[in-house]
Design a protein around this motif. Structure first.
Motif, PDB file in Angstrom:
ATOM      1  N   HIS A   1       1.837   5.105  -1.514  1.00 58.38           N
ATOM      2  CA  HIS A   1       1.560   6.450  -2.257  1.00 58.38           C
ATOM      3  C   HIS A   1       2.538   6.969  -3.093  1.00 58.38           C
ATOM      4  O   HIS A   1       2.562   8.151  -3.371  1.00 58.38           O
ATOM      5  CB  HIS A   1       0.694   7.533  -1.337  1.00 58.38           C
ATOM      6  CG  HIS A   1      -0.376   7.040  -0.696  1.00 58.38           C
ATOM      7  ND1 HIS A   1      -1.849   7.121  -1.491  1.00 58.38           N
ATOM      8  CD2 HIS A   1      -0.859   6.267   0.477  1.00 58.38           C
ATOM      9  CE1 HIS A   1      -2.685   6.615  -0.790  1.00 58.38           C
ATOM     10  NE2 HIS A   1      -2.273   6.138   0.276  1.00 58.38           N
TER      11      HIS A   1
ATOM     12  N   ASP B   1      -6.283   3.253  -2.441  1.00 60.21           N
ATOM     13  CA  ASP B   1      -7.580   3.942  -2.034  1.00 60.21           C
ATOM     14  C   ASP B   1      -8.445   4.617  -3.096  1.00 60.21           C
ATOM     15  O   ASP B   1      -9.034   5.508  -2.998  1.00 60.21           O
ATOM     16  CB  ASP B   1      -7.016   5.163  -1.259  1.00 60.21           C
ATOM     17  CG  ASP B   1      -5.952   4.974  -0.010  1.00 60.21           C
ATOM     18  OD1 ASP B   1      -6.182   3.777   0.471  1.00 60.21           O
ATOM     19  OD2 ASP B   1      -5.316   5.828   0.397  1.00 60.21           O
TER      20      ASP B   1
ATOM     21  N   ASP C   1       1.876   2.577   3.565  1.00 59.78           N
ATOM     22  CA  ASP C   1       0.764   3.912   3.165  1.00 59.78           C
ATOM     23  C   ASP C   1       1.621   5.149   3.080  1.00 59.78           C
ATOM     24  O   ASP C   1       1.035   6.071   3.116  1.00 59.78           O
ATOM     25  CB  ASP C   1       0.078   3.967   4.206  1.00 59.78           C
ATOM     26  CG  ASP C   1      -1.507   4.674   4.064  1.00 59.78           C
ATOM     27  OD1 ASP C   1      -1.558   5.016   2.723  1.00 59.78           O
ATOM     28  OD2 ASP C   1      -2.166   5.115   5.002  1.00 59.78           O
TER      29      ASP C   1
ATOM     30  N   TYR D   1     -13.577   8.367   0.923  1.00 58.62           N
ATOM     31  CA  TYR D   1     -13.193   9.453   0.319  1.00 58.62           C
ATOM     32  C   TYR D   1     -14.319   9.560  -0.741  1.00 58.62           C
ATOM     33  O   TYR D   1     -14.497   8.519  -1.420  1.00 58.62           O
ATOM     34  CB  TYR D   1     -11.787   9.341  -0.474  1.00 58.62           C
ATOM     35  CG  TYR D   1     -10.560   9.223   0.483  1.00 58.62           C
ATOM     36  CD1 TYR D   1     -10.344  10.317   1.282  1.00 58.62           C
ATOM     37  CD2 TYR D   1     -10.127   8.160   0.775  1.00 58.62           C
ATOM     38  CE1 TYR D   1      -9.366  10.271   2.476  1.00 58.62           C
ATOM     39  CE2 TYR D   1      -8.968   7.836   1.665  1.00 58.62           C
ATOM     40  CZ  TYR D   1      -8.500   9.122   2.443  1.00 58.62           C
ATOM     41  OH  TYR D   1      -7.691   9.125   3.269  1.00 58.62           O
TER      42      TYR D   1
ATOM     43  N   HIS E   1      -9.687   0.913   1.235  1.00 58.36           N
ATOM     44  CA  HIS E   1      -9.365   1.987   2.474  1.00 58.36           C
ATOM     45  C   HIS E   1     -11.083   1.797   2.720  1.00 58.36           C
ATOM     46  O   HIS E   1     -11.973   2.435   2.029  1.00 58.36           O
ATOM     47  CB  HIS E   1      -8.925   3.589   2.296  1.00 58.36           C
ATOM     48  CG  HIS E   1      -8.897   4.189   3.034  1.00 58.36           C
ATOM     49  ND1 HIS E   1      -8.005   5.261   3.306  1.00 58.36           N
ATOM     50  CD2 HIS E   1      -9.952   4.465   3.954  1.00 58.36           C
ATOM     51  CE1 HIS E   1      -8.153   5.703   4.453  1.00 58.36           C
ATOM     52  NE2 HIS E   1      -9.451   5.529   4.827  1.00 58.36           N
TER      53      HIS E   1
ATOM     54  N   HIS F   1      -4.458  -0.833   5.383  1.00 61.39           N
ATOM     55  CA  HIS F   1      -3.778  -0.336   6.544  1.00 61.39           C
ATOM     56  C   HIS F   1      -5.130  -0.387   7.682  1.00 61.39           C
ATOM     57  O   HIS F   1      -5.334   0.735   8.110  1.00 61.39           O
ATOM     58  CB  HIS F   1      -3.766   1.282   6.450  1.00 61.39           C
ATOM     59  CG  HIS F   1      -4.739   2.036   5.483  1.00 61.39           C
ATOM     60  ND1 HIS F   1      -5.888   2.240   5.730  1.00 61.39           N
ATOM     61  CD2 HIS F   1      -4.176   2.719   4.236  1.00 61.39           C
ATOM     62  CE1 HIS F   1      -6.208   3.040   4.842  1.00 61.39           C
ATOM     63  NE2 HIS F   1      -5.511   3.259   3.943  1.00 61.39           N
TER      64      HIS F   1
ATOM     65  N   HIS G   1       0.647  -1.189  -0.044  1.00 58.23           N
ATOM     66  CA  HIS G   1       0.053   0.086  -0.048  1.00 58.23           C
ATOM     67  C   HIS G   1       0.998   1.173   0.118  1.00 58.23           C
ATOM     68  O   HIS G   1       1.458   1.676   0.967  1.00 58.23           O
ATOM     69  CB  HIS G   1      -0.908  -0.103   1.216  1.00 58.23           C
ATOM     70  CG  HIS G   1      -2.130   0.844   1.226  1.00 58.23           C
ATOM     71  ND1 HIS G   1      -3.215   0.802   0.740  1.00 58.23           N
ATOM     72  CD2 HIS G   1      -2.013   2.358   1.248  1.00 58.23           C
ATOM     73  CE1 HIS G   1      -4.169   1.681   0.624  1.00 58.23           C
ATOM     74  NE2 HIS G   1      -3.405   2.847   1.180  1.00 58.23           N
TER      75      HIS G   1
END
Ligand SMILES: [Zn+2]
Length: 540
Positions: free
Chosen positions: A119, A148, A420, A221, A249, A282, A117
């Protein structure tokens, strides 16, 4: 004894020994003749008759190491011989020749770590960050990006952009549900029409055909939060047809809406009805009101696994998370009022538990908590937060987890390691230290110091477990034929140095790191090599 009908020679094994002997003699003679005139041609002709030498040269030979192969087994003394981008031999290779000999000096030799995971994609696309030193310094050799629900819809374009300039680590792509939804439906909050769901399915299919390892979602989100469970099942099913995973997520990691336990249950349902491997990204119980719920989550995962549903989790080893101030305090596009902010600040442990990571409009706030900023300004913490949001927002580090929950989740055999983390310039803001330390910290703090998991289990959670869950062929293990992604380090010294107030510090302890057979950390120093590549699900 049968005789050869042509030469009357003995034929004990169904082949004519006389003719075979003659053929061999002929070839040997030919080799001698050819050697005089065509040395190079003679070598290749001889190769067909002379068995391969067991001590043939390796490109890289790692000697004197303790090999912990990633399976969860304890280490064994062995040498590792590498040819090209593959492990060619594991065992006693004393006397073998190699162009590069690495003396592991009794350190551990493990598979390179896989961060499921990450970014880091945006950073990896930048020339100055492609090498990804913060990632390599942790022994991480593969990152899974577009988590995500995010990332581009055009994965072929992303792959070309990443591959063209070279990479430090390998990269595996996911196709993001939120990005797919936005591409088809914009910011619409309604259900998709039949036509729209078909278009979304088409984009997920194209992503999988372009080499994605699965579908990611961020149902907390926007616009992911606008999707109901059935919509996600429809799209997860497409990923499942290609053997992909579904990582999420979850809709609520706290008690904002449906609660964290129901959110884990949603992942289980999507995995079950979508026919796909589900991963709770996560995994955590966010906020003091939810502490202790890790047990309820793992009970549900274990019940699902008991009836045959493939569910896993990943976790980064910190008591703080990181997100945007807006998502934390006014999630899902809620109107920002003092009351809303007050409720959500309390939910996250109060203004002293929220620290500014990046704030473009005023860099001096980076590293300060909302409580401290409010104190300096003589306003309430809620007002300080609203002022920051009005000036373009900020990203935050949010202290909201209990160590008991972290340990409970980590000890589960289905929990993978992750960071993450993002990849930014070492001068930029006060990001979450997980960018630099997640893997080193799991090994040093949670395995070595606290014994939450043993070393073999910790290594497994970052190597063979993620490669199995994501279907990465021949990675995350040390054995003949596997990809030569390797970390060499002393388990007594590996450690994270990044802290919440001083995060831009590389992890320590990696003596050697290899990506696809190429040395990227050589006796503790970075080389300039960029051997990483974008992996394809079909090829691994
Ligand atoms: Zn996330």
């Amino acid at each position: 004894m049968r005789l050869c009908f042509r030469c009357s020679g003995e034929q004990p094994f169904g082949i004519c020994t006389r003719r075979a002997r003659r053929a061999f003699a002929y070839n040997a003679a030919m080799q001698r003749i050819l050697a005089g005139f065509f040395a190079a041609a003679a070598v290749s002709a001889a190769a067909a008759f002379v068995p391969a030498q067991p001590s043939a040269a390796f490109d890289v030979l790692i000697q004197n190491g303790r090999v912990m192969d990633g399976s969860g087994n304890p280490w064994l003394r062995a040498d590792v011989g590498i040819r090209g981008d593959r492990i060619a031999a594991v065992g006693r290779l004393t006397g073998a020749k190699a162009r590069t000999v690495v003396d592991a000096a009794d350190r551990l030799v493990t598979p390179g770590f896989i961060d499921v995971h990450s970014h880091a994609a945006e950073g990896l696309a930048r020339a100055e960050l492609r090498q990804a030193r913060p990632i390599l310094a942790q022994g991480v050799t593969t990152v899974v990006v577009n988590p995500d629900g995010g990332g581009p819809v055009d994965l072929a374009g992303q792959r070309a952009q990443l591959d063209n300039g070279g990479l430090g680590p390998n990269v595996a792509l996911l196709i993001g549900h939120g990005s797919v939804r936005r591409a088809v439906m914009g910011a619409a909050t309604r259900d998709p029409s039949g036509d729209e769901i078909e278009k979304m399915r088409g984009l997920v299919r194209r992503g999988m055909q372009e080499g994605a390892f699965g579908l990611s979602s961020g149902l907390f989100y926007t616009p992911g939060s606008f999707a109901d469970t059935e919509e996600v099942i429809e799209l997860a099913r497409v990923a499942g047809e290609y053997g992909g995973v579904y990582t999420s997520h979850v809709r609520d990691e706290a008690d904002y809406t449906i609660g964290v336990v129901a959110s884990v249950q949603e992942v289980i349902r999507i995995a079950e009805e979508g026919g796909v491997v589900g991963v709770v990204s996560h995994m955590k119980a966010l906020g003091p009101d939810n502490w202790g719920l890790a047990t309820a989550m793992t009970v549900r995962i274990e019940a699902a696994r008991a009836r045959g549903v493939q569910v896993f989790a990943d976790q980064y080893p910190y008591e703080a998370s990181s997100t945007s101030l807006g998502a934390a305090l006014v999630p899902g596009g809620v109107v920002p009022t003092i009351d809303v902010v007050r409720g959500n600040l309390r939910r996250r442990g109060g203004p002293a538990a929220v620290q500014i990571a990046f704030h473009k409009a005023d860099r001096t706030l980076e590293g300060k908590t909302l409580a401290a900023i409010a104190g300096e300004r003589g306003v309430s913490a809620e007002q300080a937060a609203l002022d920051i949001l009005a000036k373009g927002g900020a990203s935050i580090v949010s202290f909201n987890m209990s160590e008991q929950d972290i340990a409970h989740i980590m000890a589960k055999p289905y929990t993978m390691a992750s960071s993450d983390g993002g990849l930014v310039l070492m001068t930029e803001g006060k990001p979450h230290p997980r960018n630099y330390g997640a893997f080193a910290r799991k090994l040093s703090v949670y395995a070595r110091e606290r014994g939450v998991v043993d070393f073999e289990t910790a290594i497994r959670s970052m190597t063979s477990l993620p490669s199995a869950v994501f279907g990465m062929k021949d990675r995350g293990v040390i054995r003949e034929g596997a990809a030569a992604d390797i970390a060499v380090f002393d388990p007594a010294f590996v450690r994270d140095r990044a802290t919440y107030l001083d995060p831009h510090r590389l992890a320590e302890g990696m003596a050697y790191v290899l990506v696809n057979g190429i040395v990227v950390i050589d006796n503790g120093a970075f080389t300039s090599a960029l051997p990483g590549r974008v992996l394809l699900k079909s090829k691994g």
